[in-house]
Design a protein around this motif. Structure first.
Motif, PDB file in Angstrom:
ATOM      1  N   ARG A  88     -31.989  39.287  43.232  1.00 12.80           N
ATOM      2  CA  ARG A  88     -30.581  38.908  43.033  1.00 12.80           C
ATOM      3  C   ARG A  88     -30.476  37.436  42.613  1.00 12.80           C
ATOM      4  N   ILE A  89     -31.215  36.582  43.313  1.00  9.40           N
ATOM      5  CA  ILE A  89     -31.187  35.153  42.970  1.00  9.40           C
ATOM      6  C   ILE A  89     -31.807  34.933  41.586  1.00  9.40           C
ATOM      7  N   LYS A  90     -32.840  35.710  41.288  1.00 11.49           N
ATOM      8  CA  LYS A  90     -33.463  35.585  39.965  1.00 11.49           C
ATOM      9  C   LYS A  90     -32.463  35.940  38.858  1.00 11.49           C
ATOM     10  N   ALA A  91     -31.721  37.031  39.062  1.00 13.07           N
ATOM     11  CA  ALA A  91     -30.764  37.477  38.041  1.00 13.07           C
ATOM     12  C   ALA A  91     -29.636  36.451  37.868  1.00 13.07           C
ATOM     13  N   VAL A 147     -45.688  32.273  38.225  1.00 13.23           N
ATOM     14  CA  VAL A 147     -45.260  33.292  39.191  1.00 13.23           C
ATOM     15  C   VAL A 147     -46.257  33.396  40.343  1.00 13.23           C
ATOM     16  N   VAL A 148     -45.751  33.403  41.562  1.00 15.38           N
ATOM     17  CA  VAL A 148     -46.638  33.560  42.727  1.00 15.38           C
ATOM     18  C   VAL A 148     -46.198  34.730  43.609  1.00 15.38           C
ATOM     19  N   GLY A 149     -45.077  35.368  43.275  1.00 14.70           N
ATOM     20  CA  GLY A 149     -44.620  36.481  44.112  1.00 14.70           C
ATOM     21  C   GLY A 149     -43.399  37.133  43.488  1.00 14.70           C
ATOM     22  N   GLU A 150     -42.830  38.056  44.223  1.00 20.61           N
ATOM     23  CA  GLU A 150     -41.679  38.813  43.726  1.00 20.61           C
ATOM     24  C   GLU A 150     -40.423  37.940  43.634  1.00 20.61           C
TER      25      GLU A 150
END
Ligand code: DHB
Ligand code: FE
Length: 304
Positions: A25-28, A18-21
């Protein structure tokens, strides 16, 4: 692997590197699709060979511009239509001309005509057809100046731009309806489209034991300020594939009668020496409604 183990694995994927938020929506969506795919691989015991052949299949389909054909061919584009129908019903919208799939063959930038247009370039073989009607709101009132974008295939099922043997914007126009909401055009009768022989879509359909043919049809975008954009098609009745469309686009209410006009004076007016076809079809647009999902959504489209 059981689903609990799959979920733990996905948790680990989500917290590693992980490098950021990122984009929530795309993550889900990504997590859900990867999970569903993993479960399918488990349930169907998809082999490594099948997995990589599937991956390569999509890569090739993408390279050849066929993903936009596969989406209707496996019913996903029609599914999206049914979801929009459902959302409109929930938002209290009733009536209106049924929507149906856009397909992948629209090209932006067609010549604009006021009230009437001839769509064919005069070099295009086929039987003459004259189509006309009125654009109305669900209140029954004509929508003056409504924009009727129309596009269709030639007598071999080919669409200009994609079929480079046709002239630019052949069988494509934007018609601005008159003060009474009327539009009218002359063209040549389309023939049903078939997906490209030997291409990714056709090869998939073969594996599914299905054909890749569509019945003859004419596409429309109908839009006007204060109204919801309508994406639809009409089908030509009596086509052998009318209710056997590989893209699932035929719908009740979109198959107008086709009349043959053999009146001498009418034929002379058009400068034709054979009877021609006539179609009447009115469009009914819903008024804008904030609680229903937008129908003029962005989608990458060809432009010329
Ligand atoms: C496809 C082609 C069309 O002409 C159309 O209207 C819809 C879909 C296709 O190739 O998928
Ligand atoms: Fe089409």
């Amino acid at each position: 692997m059981d689903t609990k183990t799959i979920d733990q694995l996905l948790d680990r994927f989500e917290t590693t590197g992980v490098v950021g938020e990122g984009n929530p929506r795309i993550k889900a969506i990504t997590r859900r699709l990867v999970r569903d795919l993993m479960i399918a691989i488990e349930d169907l015991d998809i082999t490594s060979e099948e997995f990589w052949s599937g991956l390569n299949y999509f890569a090739e389909a993408g390279r050849n511009g066929e993903l936009g054909l596969i989406a209707p061919g496996i019913g996903l584009e029609h599914f999206l239509d049914l979801r929009l129908d459902e959302a409109e019903t929930k938002a209290g919208l009733q009536g209106g001309t049924p929507r149906t799939i856009e397909g992948p063959l629209y090209v932006a930038g067609a010549p604009v005509a006021q009230g009437e247009a001839r769509l064919d370039d005069g070099q295009t073989a086929g039987e003459v057809v004259v189509m006309q009607g009125v654009v109305r709101g669900t209140d029954g009132k004509p929508v003056a100046g409504a924009q009727v974008e129309v596009w269709h295939a030639n007598d071999k099922g080919g669409y200009s731009y994609f079929d480079t043997t046709q002239s630019a914007f052949n069988l494509r126009r934007t018609i601005v309806a008159d003060a009474q909401g009327r539009y009218k055009f002359r063209s040549v009768m389309p023939v049903g489209y078939s997906c490209p022989p030997g291409g990714a879509t056709e090869r998939l359909l073969q594996q599914l034991g299905r054909h890749g043919h569509r019945p003859a049809h004419i596409h429309f975008f109908v839009s006007a300020p204060g109204h919801r954009k309508l994406t639809t098609q009409i089908n030509i009745e009596n086509d052998p594939h009318l209710w056997d469309d590989f893209a699932f686009g035929t719908r009740d209410g979109l198959v107008p009668p086709v009349h043959t006009n053999a009146d001498r004076a009418a034929m002379n007016d058009l400068g034709v020496d054979k009877p021609f076809y006539e179609i009447r079809f009115d469009f009914t647009l819903h008024a804008e409604k904030a609680s229903a999902p937008a129908t003029d959504f962005a989608r990458p489209r060809a432009a010329a």
